[in-house]
Design a protein around this motif. Structure first.
Motif, PDB file in Angstrom:
ATOM      1  N   ILE A  92       0.859  -1.191   0.000  1.00 43.16           N
ATOM      2  CA  ILE A  92       0.000   0.000   0.000  1.00 43.16           C
ATOM      3  C   ILE A  92       0.890   1.233   0.000  1.00 43.16           C
ATOM      4  CG2 ILE A  92      -1.812   1.289   1.181  1.00 43.16           C
ATOM      5  CD1 ILE A  92      -2.961  -1.254   2.153  1.00 43.16           C
ATOM      6  N   TYR A  93       0.616   2.133  -0.948  1.00 41.66           N
ATOM      7  CA  TYR A  93       1.420   3.344  -1.114  1.00 41.66           C
ATOM      8  C   TYR A  93       0.558   4.548  -0.803  1.00 41.66           C
ATOM      9  CZ  TYR A  93       4.966   6.473  -3.063  1.00 41.66           C
ATOM     10  OH  TYR A  93       5.924   7.439  -3.221  1.00 41.66           O
TER      11      TYR A  93
ATOM     12  N   PHE B 102       6.806  -1.274  -5.421  1.00 42.07           N
ATOM     13  CA  PHE B 102       5.460  -0.685  -5.333  1.00 42.07           C
ATOM     14  C   PHE B 102       4.960  -0.273  -6.718  1.00 42.07           C
ATOM     15  CE2 PHE B 102       6.776  -0.527  -0.990  1.00 42.07           C
ATOM     16  CZ  PHE B 102       5.619  -0.543  -0.230  1.00 42.07           C
ATOM     17  N   LEU B 103       5.608  -0.741  -7.759  1.00 38.47           N
ATOM     18  CA  LEU B 103       5.255  -0.337  -9.127  1.00 38.47           C
ATOM     19  C   LEU B 103       4.446  -1.387  -9.864  1.00 38.47           C
ATOM     20  CD1 LEU B 103       8.630   1.344 -10.194  1.00 38.47           C
ATOM     21  CD2 LEU B 103       6.533   2.453  -9.403  1.00 38.47           C
ATOM     22  N   ASN B 104       3.919  -2.371  -9.128  1.00 33.43           N
ATOM     23  CA  ASN B 104       3.086  -3.420  -9.723  1.00 33.43           C
ATOM     24  C   ASN B 104       1.618  -3.131  -9.414  1.00 33.43           C
ATOM     25  OD1 ASN B 104       1.744  -5.719 -10.513  1.00 33.43           O
ATOM     26  ND2 ASN B 104       3.241  -7.148  -9.649  1.00 33.43           N
TER      27      ASN B 104
ATOM     28  N   GLN C 208      -0.937  -5.023  10.294  1.00 31.38           N
ATOM     29  CA  GLN C 208      -1.523  -6.156   9.568  1.00 31.38           C
ATOM     30  C   GLN C 208      -0.487  -6.877   8.700  1.00 31.38           C
ATOM     31  OE1 GLN C 208      -4.863  -6.978  10.143  1.00 31.38           O
ATOM     32  NE2 GLN C 208      -4.594  -5.358  11.658  1.00 31.38           N
ATOM     33  N   ASN C 209       0.779  -6.493   8.883  1.00 32.29           N
ATOM     34  CA  ASN C 209       1.897  -7.102   8.132  1.00 32.29           C
ATOM     35  C   ASN C 209       1.812  -6.864   6.628  1.00 32.29           C
ATOM     36  OD1 ASN C 209       3.234  -8.255  10.436  1.00 32.29           O
ATOM     37  ND2 ASN C 209       1.606  -9.809  10.489  1.00 32.29           N
ATOM     38  N   ILE C 210       1.259  -5.715   6.245  1.00 30.24           N
ATOM     39  CA  ILE C 210       1.246  -5.289   4.853  1.00 30.24           C
ATOM     40  C   ILE C 210       2.422  -4.332   4.644  1.00 30.24           C
ATOM     41  CG2 ILE C 210      -0.084  -4.104   3.055  1.00 30.24           C
ATOM     42  CD1 ILE C 210      -1.370  -6.697   3.928  1.00 30.24           C
ATOM     43  N   GLU C 211       3.103  -4.432   3.508  1.00 32.41           N
ATOM     44  CA  GLU C 211       4.230  -3.542   3.268  1.00 32.41           C
ATOM     45  C   GLU C 211       3.718  -2.159   2.863  1.00 32.41           C
ATOM     46  OE1 GLU C 211       8.658  -3.466   1.261  1.00 32.41           O
ATOM     47  OE2 GLU C 211       7.352  -5.195   0.941  1.00 32.41           O
ATOM     48  N   VAL C 212       4.232  -1.136   3.525  1.00 35.46           N
ATOM     49  CA  VAL C 212       3.747   0.234   3.355  1.00 35.46           C
ATOM     50  C   VAL C 212       4.894   1.152   2.967  1.00 35.46           C
ATOM     51  CG1 VAL C 212       2.716   2.214   4.548  1.00 35.46           C
ATOM     52  CG2 VAL C 212       1.861  -0.095   5.010  1.00 35.46           C
ATOM     53  N   ALA C 213       4.623   2.074   2.050  1.00 39.00           N
ATOM     54  CA  ALA C 213       5.562   3.145   1.699  1.00 39.00           C
ATOM     55  C   ALA C 213       4.741   4.375   1.354  1.00 39.00           C
ATOM     56  CB  ALA C 213       6.459   2.745   0.531  1.00 39.00           C
ATOM     57  N   GLY C 214       5.422   5.495   1.100  1.00 38.96           N
ATOM     58  CA  GLY C 214       4.637   6.678   0.759  1.00 38.96           C
ATOM     59  C   GLY C 214       5.467   7.903   0.471  1.00 38.96           C
TER      60      GLY C 214
END
Length: 450
Positions: free
Chosen positions: A9-10, A67-69, A29-35
């Motif tokens: 999730i970005y 995060f580009l998919n 929730q163990n989701i990979e996050v960036a922003g």
């Protein structure tokens, strides 16, 4: 939207108070996050400490490659992101799933027992109190807050995911994406007229929100508002009412009349009748949820407040310095009431930074009247936020309307010099712009002056 299909999730605008709470939720929730965010702040630093990759340059090249998919990355944005934003437009043109923060919050809370706090004033403090009460009563709750709770040093409280507490934001009608089981409306004063145009349109949106409540749910309303629901108020005939108010060593002690009983001797440490009202509605919602009275009393007494909501930075016999987010005339009046009640007869200086050209224009006379109550007024220039200047709308115009001989327009640099000569016993800094970033220097200057 099936959230389980996304592993990344970005966030565009990840440093926003509401966005950062959602980022924390997904990390849990163990989701990979960036922003992305425009500037580094204390909030972005705390997110980076959680392992979240944050970039501060609006270039596609700064987005982490994984995060580009479009198949496994969900993009979340805040309305503050401008239309010409490069990263936003890249995701849009590449057919990523893109959602507003409010839409995502509505989706997350849809399958929980949701308690939503709405109103033009008091949302953050009320939702922080409510989250703290439920957490302290061992309810499996997740609370998304619009401010930093002093008890948890965070805008995110989590003790499970079966129950949620959210702020229902009326700005751009975001709260209409929610489907709460319990909802309260604290106030419906005119605001955000740059979005709504007329005060009647804002009131209509609150009526629409009241119809978003799930079948069998409950609506709580401040006594006197033009809606049907469970009412609450201070020393009145509401369904839930604060009675027998005393002040004991700077704290409120009071009883609560419910529809069925009288619960005695609650203690609450935040000053001001507006905060007492916030505490009452949080208590009412927790009581109706089924929390035990004795646990609620203990939890309320332990509530420490929210950062930038009547936050003490100096508190001694000679000097008090308080910082608050107040940016609407009604909020300024509430702060004045609290200070007058807690520090009667003391000389009070207010430092105020207006927020938005449109809000200043729309409520110019109300701002002037509210500020005129203070002994000394130091007025900063308007913080523009998302707006371009409006001809003729500036702090000099507001200053001219303030009915107080001890008033002046100051820059941030001049402010510190003036505070070096401070003789007031109480000093307040108010506003929703970047005045909060000046608190440390104001505190240091006042300490040196005293």
């Amino acid at each position: 939207m099936n959230l389980t299909s996304y592993t990344h999730i970005y966030f565009l605008g990840i440093g926003g108070i509401g966005m950062s709470a959602l980022a924390r939720y997904f990390v849990a929730q163990n989701i990979e996050v960036a922003g992305y965010d425009k500037t580094k702040t204390e909030l972005t630093t705390t997110l980076s400490d959680l392992g979240i990759a944050i970039n501060f340059e609006d270039e596609v090249s700064t987005i982490p490659s994984h995060f580009l998919n479009a198949d496994d990355t969900l993009v979340v944005y805040t309305p503050a992101i401008p239309k010409g934003h490069r990263q936003f437009n890249y995701f849009k043109e590449a057919n990523f799933k893109i959602v507003k923060r409010a839409e995502l919050l509505g989706h997350i809370t849809k399958n929980t027992f949701c308690l939503a706090v709405a109103g033009t004033h008091g949302k953050t403090t009320t939702s922080a109190i409510l989250g703290h009460l439920l957490y302290s009563c061992d309810v499996p709750v997740t609370a998304f807050l619009g401010g930093i709770s002093q008890n948890y040093n965070s805008n995110f409280i989590s003790n499970g995911t079966e129950v949620s507490v959210v702020e229902a934001d009326e700005f751009d009608r975001s709260f209409l994406t929610l489907s709460p089981n319990f909802a309260c409306i604290t106030s419906m004063d005119a605001d955000h007229l740059d979005i709504y145009g007329e005060a009647s349109a804002l009131k209509d949106s609150f009526v629409a929100f009241s119809k978003c409540i799930e079948v069998g749910g409950k609506l709580f309303i401040k006594n006197g508002l033009p809606l049907e629901g469970i009412t609450y108020g201070i020393e009145d005939n509401a369904d839930y009412s604060v009675q027998n108010i005393r002040i004991n060593e700077g704290s409120y002690v009071f009883d609560v009349k419910t529809p069925t009983t009288l619960i005695k001797d609650f203690k609450f440490n935040l000053p001001g009748r507006h905060n007492l009202s916030n505490a009452l509605i949080a208590l009412a919602m927790a009581v109706e949820f089924g929390c035990p009275h004795q646990q609620l009393a203990k939890a309320l007494a332990s509530f420490s407040g929210v950062k930038r909501r009547f936050s003490y930075h100096i508190k001694n016999e000679n000097l008090v310095y308080i910082d608050d987010y107040a940016h609407h005339p009604e909020e300024i009046k509430a702060v004045y009431q609290a200070v007058s009640e807690m520090y009667p007869g003391k000389m009070v200086t207010v430092i105020f930074q207006p927020h938005l050209f449109s809000r200043t224009r729309d409520f110019i006379d109300d701002f002037a009247a509210a500020l005129s109550h203070f002994d000394k007024v130091l007025l900063l220039e308007i913080y523009p936020a998302r707006e371009m200047p409006i001809p003729g709308v500036d702090s000099a115009w507001l200053l001219s309307k303030i009915n107080n001989p001890d008033k002046q327009l100051v820059s941030k640099t001049e402010l510190l010099r003036i505070l070096n000569q401070n003789t007031s016993q109480v000093v307040l800094s108010l506003g929703a712009g970047d005045i909060g970033e000046e608190v440390y220097q104001i505190k240091q200057t006042l300490n040196h002056a005293s």
